[in-house]
Design a protein around this motif. Sequence first.
Motif, PDB file in Angstrom:
ATOM      1  N   HIS A 116       0.808  -1.227   0.000  1.00  0.00           N
ATOM      2  CA  HIS A 116       0.000   0.000   0.000  1.00  0.00           C
ATOM      3  C   HIS A 116       0.840   1.275   0.000  1.00  0.00           C
ATOM      4  CE1 HIS A 116      -2.219   3.225   2.096  1.00  0.00           C
ATOM      5  NE2 HIS A 116      -3.258   2.802   1.396  1.00  0.00           N
ATOM      6  N   ASP A 117       1.694   1.434   0.992  1.00  0.00           N
ATOM      7  CA  ASP A 117       2.471   2.672   1.099  1.00  0.00           C
ATOM      8  C   ASP A 117       3.478   2.804  -0.037  1.00  0.00           C
ATOM      9  OD1 ASP A 117       1.009   3.184   3.346  1.00  0.00           O
ATOM     10  OD2 ASP A 117       2.650   2.838   4.771  1.00  0.00           O
ATOM     11  N   ASP A 118       4.012   1.667  -0.492  1.00  0.00           N
ATOM     12  CA  ASP A 118       4.945   1.700  -1.625  1.00  0.00           C
ATOM     13  C   ASP A 118       4.241   2.191  -2.890  1.00  0.00           C
ATOM     14  OD1 ASP A 118       6.932   0.721   0.008  1.00  0.00           O
ATOM     15  OD2 ASP A 118       6.773  -1.353  -0.726  1.00  0.00           O
ATOM     16  N   ALA A 119       2.992   1.754  -3.065  1.00  0.00           N
ATOM     17  CA  ALA A 119       2.234   2.181  -4.247  1.00  0.00           C
ATOM     18  C   ALA A 119       1.973   3.685  -4.219  1.00  0.00           C
ATOM     19  CB  ALA A 119       0.924   1.413  -4.324  1.00  0.00           C
ATOM     20  N   LEU A 120       1.612   4.204  -3.057  1.00  0.00           N
ATOM     21  CA  LEU A 120       1.375   5.644  -2.943  1.00  0.00           C
ATOM     22  C   LEU A 120       2.643   6.435  -3.257  1.00  0.00           C
ATOM     23  CD1 LEU A 120      -0.812   5.820   0.295  1.00  0.00           C
ATOM     24  CD2 LEU A 120      -1.592   5.922  -2.078  1.00  0.00           C
ATOM     25  N   ALA A 121       3.773   5.984  -2.703  1.00  0.00           N
ATOM     26  CA  ALA A 121       5.031   6.686  -2.937  1.00  0.00           C
ATOM     27  C   ALA A 121       5.450   6.587  -4.405  1.00  0.00           C
ATOM     28  CB  ALA A 121       6.123   6.115  -2.028  1.00  0.00           C
ATOM     29  N   ALA A 122       5.223   5.425  -5.020  1.00  0.00           N
ATOM     30  CA  ALA A 122       5.586   5.245  -6.425  1.00  0.00           C
ATOM     31  C   ALA A 122       4.761   6.174  -7.318  1.00  0.00           C
ATOM     32  CB  ALA A 122       5.385   3.796  -6.837  1.00  0.00           C
ATOM     33  N   PHE A 123       3.495   6.339  -6.980  1.00  0.00           N
ATOM     34  CA  PHE A 123       2.662   7.258  -7.763  1.00  0.00           C
ATOM     35  C   PHE A 123       3.180   8.686  -7.657  1.00  0.00           C
ATOM     36  CE2 PHE A 123      -0.896  10.220  -8.161  1.00  0.00           C
ATOM     37  CZ  PHE A 123      -1.325   9.914  -9.445  1.00  0.00           C
ATOM     38  N   ASP A 124       3.555   9.079  -6.457  1.00  0.00           N
ATOM     39  CA  ASP A 124       4.119  10.419  -6.278  1.00  0.00           C
ATOM     40  C   ASP A 124       5.352  10.617  -7.158  1.00  0.00           C
ATOM     41  OD1 ASP A 124       2.170  11.077  -4.435  1.00  0.00           O
ATOM     42  OD2 ASP A 124       3.439  10.687  -2.684  1.00  0.00           O
ATOM     43  N   ARG A 125       6.183   9.582  -7.231  1.00  0.00           N
ATOM     44  CA  ARG A 125       7.389   9.683  -8.061  1.00  0.00           C
ATOM     45  C   ARG A 125       7.017   9.811  -9.536  1.00  0.00           C
ATOM     46  NH1 ARG A 125       9.251   5.861  -4.274  1.00  0.00           N
ATOM     47  NH2 ARG A 125       8.823   4.110  -5.672  1.00  0.00           N
TER      48      ARG A 125
END
Length: 277
Positions: free
Chosen positions: A83-92
């Motif tokens: 979950h948190d990795d997906a959110l951070a990846a989207f931000d990138r």
Amino acid sequence: MSIPTVTLNNGVEIPQLGLGTYKLPPQDTRDLVLRAFDAGYRHLDTAQMYRNERAVGEAVAAAGLPREEVFVTTKLNNAFHAHDDALAAFDRSLEELGLDFVDLFLIHWPLPAVGLYTEAWAALEEIYASGRARAIGVSNFQPHHLRRVLDEGTVVPAVNQVEVHPWFANEEVRAFDAAHGIVTEAWSPLGRGAVLADPTVARIAAAHGRSPAQVVLRWHVQRGDVVFPKSATPERVVENARIFDFELSAEDMAAVTALDRGERTGSHPDEENRTDR
């Protein structure tokens, strides 16, 4: 050139033809996207895995088109289903693209052995609710993957991007998508070029005075799928867009559909579990 649109299940309009950027080197991507814009394209398909998001974003900025006229899709890298990795990846991705929002964000592969795609979907639902993705969807999902998303999520995917071409019509997935209001997007729409030498395709192309690629892409759009062929050759990019001023007959359509061999050019979604890309 006017490219028709398809309406997604949330009302967003997506151009039925786009430019695929898979395996386009970053140093070539910017110029090719700009050439595509000149040819009338307004739909770009990239992914974190392709490593060319920055070049796509630079082309969007350089073109100077109104943002609402350009439809940009990117996809979640396989390594970031948590979950948190997906959110951070989207931000990138937004940072790489230089955009405030994308038009469509997809989970690239279900990775069933990893088993986190519903967790990733929950993250995509949060991104969608924030307005930073106008629509969300999946890629390479089989019906049994989609059923879990539908059962455990609250948003129906707008799109399922899967391999489709005359030698792999993928009818089971297309039928499931249609029954649930999910638009099918066809990747590898030309079968990585192999189907273009098929005698049936060549015969129909000759009868219409068109190229085999134009016939195959026209088959896709008449079936209602969204299609985004990839080419590194500017002339081919222009040629691929010239498919909206002719029509295949019912007999032509049936002949191309009958070429289905169940022959994939890529991985089976139940077997693709690489997280290192």
